[in-house]
Design a protein around this motif. Sequence first.
Motif, PDB file in Angstrom:
ATOM      1  N   TYR A 276      18.127  20.198 -33.847  1.00 18.08           N
ATOM      2  CA  TYR A 276      18.242  21.319 -32.908  1.00 18.08           C
ATOM      3  C   TYR A 276      17.139  21.195 -31.866  1.00 18.08           C
TER       4      TYR A 276
ATOM      5  N   LYS B 248      23.050  24.192 -31.524  1.00 16.88           N
ATOM      6  CA  LYS B 248      24.001  23.332 -32.222  1.00 16.88           C
ATOM      7  C   LYS B 248      23.340  21.966 -32.379  1.00 16.88           C
ATOM      8  N   LYS B 249      23.709  21.276 -33.429  1.00 14.65           N
ATOM      9  CA  LYS B 249      23.075  19.999 -33.710  1.00 14.65           C
ATOM     10  C   LYS B 249      23.473  18.955 -32.663  1.00 14.65           C
TER      11      LYS B 249
ATOM     12  N   ASP C  91      23.142  26.475 -36.697  1.00 19.42           N
ATOM     13  CA  ASP C  91      24.205  26.514 -35.677  1.00 19.42           C
ATOM     14  C   ASP C  91      24.526  27.960 -35.283  1.00 19.42           C
TER      15      ASP C  91
END
Length: 452
Positions: A379, A47-48, A432
């Motif tokens: 990421y 996830k960022k 994601d």
Amino acid sequence: MISVNFNVHRKLKFFIFIIIILILSTTVVMASILKSGLQSDAYTVLKKGSSINKINVKGQIESDNTAEVYTTSSNIIKEIKVKIGDEVKSGDILALLDTKDLQKEIEQMEASLKTTQATNKSKLDNAQKAYDNAEKLSREGENSQIAAAEGAVNAAKLDLDDKKNTYEDNKVLFQCGAISEQDLNKSEISFKNAQDTYSESSVALNNIKDKVNLDLNTAKSNYEQAKFLYEDKSQQIAIERKKQQFSDCTVLAPADGIISSVNGVEGNPASGSLLQIQSTDNIVAIMEVKEADIDKVKNGQKVKVKTDSTGDKIIQGEIIKIEDIAKEEDNDMLKLKDDSNDEEAKFEVKIKIKDLNHKLKIGMKATADIILEEKNNVYKVPYESIFKDKNDNNCIYIAEKKNKGYLIKHVSVAKGTESDSYVEVTGKHIKDGVIVLNNPLDHEVGETIKIK
């Protein structure tokens, strides 16, 4: 010989048995893991977030404004009123020096000044009177001697004119035969005597005037000298200097701060720096950076500071100075010649504390993260999840959902910002929700696994 071979054969069988047991145990463990599924610490769900490349350093809190407390006096230190760690305010008494001899000197000098001032005042008054009188006598019509001498000159001039006229008349009469040569000679002698009298009276008048001018100049010079002595402040200045020395014997704090060192010793003469005060108004963190990292550090970089006393609270800072020379102990050539002491050099970095409510104290030990690079919306994966394939490409294993399990796939990635534990990654399959295996060496491409 047969006995020896038999023993070797038995040992070999034993080792083979141990290896088989280990393989079976590993297989059982892996089977158990596959059956129950990977634990959450064995994989990372992408996830960022932010990726921070930082250096962790250690140091301590110091003042950026240190005041050395000196005194111009070399008198004996009578009492030191503070100790290391004491907090002081500007004007507080830090130390007292012995002043007995100074006090006596000041009293003697003040008595001498009083006598000198009285003497010089009397001389000035007398010189003023003499000058005023000489100036009066130099004015026209005020000096009786000059008036008398001028009268004598005028009378001599009238007599000279009369004797000259008589002599001139007698010369005509003598030519006419009206008088004798004896009478002519008498009138000539009278004329010459009148000339001498006039000349002498003129010289006498000039001498009197010269003397009056000389007396006036002498009186003026004496007055100016007496005035100079009366107005001379050298003794007063000397007394003021002594009083300043007396005042300096009470050593005061030049600024607010903490006493960081006490160099003076009671009973010894005061010399050099007596004490040191570190201001609490301008706190900095002094950190040590290893030589391997110093080229990465730049002025203006953000820093996050922590101390034991402030706990998990992060105190914001900024690098404002990087020393060009390693700490002195690291430059000791004797140490460098000894391989056992050849440690990595360290450079001091000064960090300005930007949080005004920091509650830091001078001398606190501190740790800090120097932010070399910071990125958002990226990421990142654990270091150990990245490996090299046969083509020397950076790769990771991802787990894609397939039926009731997850299929392991091999994908290439590009590395970006690196921190202590994580690496920024980019690539075609990076998005994601992608599951990345943290320990790729435990798996194979095409393998199906379960994930808790």
